[in-house]
Design an enzyme around this catalytic site. Structure first.
Site, mmCIF file in Angstrom:
data_model
loop_
_atom_site.group_PDB
_atom_site.id
_atom_site.type_symbol
_atom_site.label_atom_id
_atom_site.label_comp_id
_atom_site.label_asym_id
_atom_site.label_seq_id
_atom_site.Cartn_x
_atom_site.Cartn_y
_atom_site.Cartn_z
ATOM 1 N N GLU A 28 0.840 -1.204 0.000
ATOM 2 C CA GLU A 28 0.000 0.000 0.000
ATOM 3 C C GLU A 28 0.876 1.256 0.000
ATOM 4 O OE1 GLU A 28 -3.468 2.046 2.825
ATOM 5 O OE2 GLU A 28 -2.147 0.499 3.625
ATOM 6 N N CYS A 39 -5.312 -2.524 2.835
ATOM 7 C CA CYS A 39 -5.257 -2.370 4.285
ATOM 8 C C CYS A 39 -6.388 -3.147 4.957
ATOM 9 C CB CYS A 39 -5.285 -0.889 4.647
ATOM 10 S SG CYS A 39 -4.922 -0.547 6.395
ATOM 11 N N LYS A 92 -9.736 2.027 -3.184
ATOM 12 C CA LYS A 92 -10.199 1.543 -1.881
ATOM 13 C C LYS A 92 -11.591 2.100 -1.583
ATOM 14 C CE LYS A 92 -8.733 1.220 2.968
ATOM 15 N NZ LYS A 92 -7.737 1.642 3.970
#
Length: 536
Positions: A290, A414, A364
């Site tokens: 990430e 994440c 995301k």
């Protein structure tokens, strides 16, 4: 008699009054949290939950149970999520004073769900084994609500205490993490059903004692069934996708240094050097974590030179898969309206070929409150913890990407991996999950290790391998049975060259009908509780 010691304990806990009662509940909650990863002192669950039920016996009014449950949840939360405080120390001068408020605030908020569960148990007023079932039902229902309400935070669900044993995790393939939590609570609280609040045996013999015995041996039964499933599983070294060799790169950049202007380009060059380390000629695809690229990309000519630089880490004929912060159009291609005159920014996962051309993009969708956006922005004026003044925008949801030379992939960034039943597109199931993350925010704490456990559980639930790549944290390969095949430990830098496991085949996978299975579990256990209440 077998009930003698539990009887004395029941009398002691039920007799506690006032602040001693609620302080004891908080201590019991903290004790239960020691069963969580990475400590795994799961026998502590027995005194914790038995003590909680015996404390419940001392209440005069059901509404006191809510405060009792909240106190237990507060102790459990402080020990279980203390690691959140590390994020406020990355920039201690600006945010350090918020650390205790963040830990206590999050623990207190999560404890509301335990308060609701205990209040419901008190309202039922069941006894013996029936009350144990009621506790399991309402605790799991509270955990499920916690996975949705206020954007959801299903962290440290009770079933995660078994992550040290791949055999125990196999139940998640059929019943999900919720089934593991049901089983865990039934076994942990079962001894409390042997005695009444006055310490006397609770109808010795008969169905009540038989139910307690069944609850206590459930973990052994689950372990045996799990061992049988693993014994019939294919050899993980042979059950792999042909002609695919992934290189996972963990650069281990300190969060306090990641966005320094004078170091950013050096970080990019360092991760490229790691990516091209010996053995690179055998690699087909390279995966970075990430925000591995500490620049805000726009994917236009302004960034052409940077894209060509990072593309040098892509193998010939292969791809570089990486997390990247970016600005511009959303994942669906539509240019959305900027906020306050600023272009929209995204926490994204992008795929580049050797020319630097963009092959795929994923944005995301499950953003971290206060980390990637500030809730109630109109009322709260402080900035988020991550770099940049503005909030990130949210993508459309789980997406399956078609990538050259690879099976269809579901990227997750994440903590998107922590949400049961929300990690793949049900209309187009992938062949693997790629989870990129940056756990450097949380130091050498339990947080990164608990995060990795979530990836294990999703792998078993989905029957799909998870490839996890962290800036630091734990990078590794988890097959569809939850077996960790290889890993890079927290705080280490390096690369891992791995084959890509194939998904589980010819198995009933929980996630395909997860909603109905949870409803079915709740219904069956409530029916069991009603049946047992006549024998308690």
């Amino acid at each position: 008699m077998i009930e003698a010691f539990p009887g004395r304990c029941a009398v002691f806990f039920a007799a506690l009054k006032g602040w001693r009662r609620y302080a004891t509940a908080a201590l019991l909650g903290a004790l239960a949290a020691l069963a969580l990863p990475p400590v795994h002192l799961f026998p502590f669950l027995i005194p914790a939950f038995c003590g909680l039920l015996w404390l419940l016996d001392g209440l005069d009014r059901p509404r006191q149970a809510a405060l009792l449950g909240w106190s237990f949840g507060l102790g459990h939360g402080v020990v279980g999520v203390y690691w959140v405080g590390h994020a406020f120390l990355v920039d201690a001068a600006q945010y350090g004073f918020l650390m205790p408020f963040a830990v206590l605030g999050l623990a207190g908020l999560l404890a509301v769900f335990q308060a609701l569960a205990l209040y419901a148990v008190a309202l039922l007023a069941w006894n013996g084994a029936a009350r144990v079932v009621g506790l399991a039902v309402f605790w799991v229902l509270a955990e499920w609500l916690r996975s949705w309400i206020f954007t959801g935070f299903p962290w440290n669900l009770m079933g995660s205490v078994w992550s040290f044993s791949p055999a125990m995790l196999q139940l998640a393939a059929l019943a999900g993490i919720w089934g593991l939590s049901f089983m865990t609570l039934l076994a942990a609280a079962a001894p409390a059903a042997l005695v009444c609040r006055d310490g006397q045996p609770n109808r010795p013999g008969g169905a009540n004692r038989a139910a307690v015995l069944v609850f206590l041996i459930l973990p052994a039964v689950v372990w045996g069934a799990g061992m049988a499933r693993l014994a019939s599983a294919p050899d993980p070294d042979a059950h792999v996708v042909e002609d695919v060799m992934l290189r996972l790169v963990q650069p281990n950049v300190e969060q306090s240094e990641k966005w320094r202007q004078d170091l950013r380009l050096g970080h990019v060059n360092d991760i490229i050097r790691l990516s091209r380390a010996p053995g690179f000629e055998k690699v087909t695809h390279v995966i970075w974590p990430e925000t591995a690229i500490p620049f805000l990309l726009s994917n236009d000519e302004r960034d052409a030179q940077l894209r060509r630089l990072i593309a040098s880490a892509a193998p010939a004929g292969g791809l570089l898969l990486t997390g990247v912060p970016r600005m511009g159009a959303g994942q669906n291609g539509a240019l959305e309206r900027p906020t306050a005159g600023r272009p929209l920014t995204w926490n994204s996962f992008q795929v580049f070929d050797v020319t630097g051309s963009l092959a795929a993009n994923y944005d995301k969708f499950h953003l971290v409150p206060f980390g990637e956006y500030v809730p109630f922005r109109g009322l709260l004026s402080f900035s988020k913890l991550t770099a940049g003044r503005g909030d990130f925008s949210s993508g459309p949801g789980p997406t399956t990407l078609s990538l050259p030379g690879l099976p269809p992939a579901s990227p997750l960034i994440c903590y998107e991996i922590i949400f049961p039943g929300q990690v793949v597109d049900p209309g187009e199931r992938p062949g693997w999950i790629i989870n990129v993350t940056n756990d450097a925010w949380f130091g050498d704490s339990s947080g990164p290790r608990q995060h990795f456990v979530s990836a294990q559980l999703r792998a078993v639930e989905e029957g799909i391998p998870v490839i996890r790549v962290a800036n630091t944290g734990i990078s590794g390969v988890i097959d569809g049975y939850g077996r960790v095949l290889s890993r890079i430990e927290l705080g280490k830098s390096g690369v891992l060259d791995v084959a890509l496991p194939k998904p589980v085949v010819n198995q009933e996978i929980y996630s395909i009908s997860s909603g109905w299975k949870l409803i079915t579990q709740l219904f069956l256990f409530i029916a069991l509780g009603f049946g047992l209440r006549n024998f308690s």
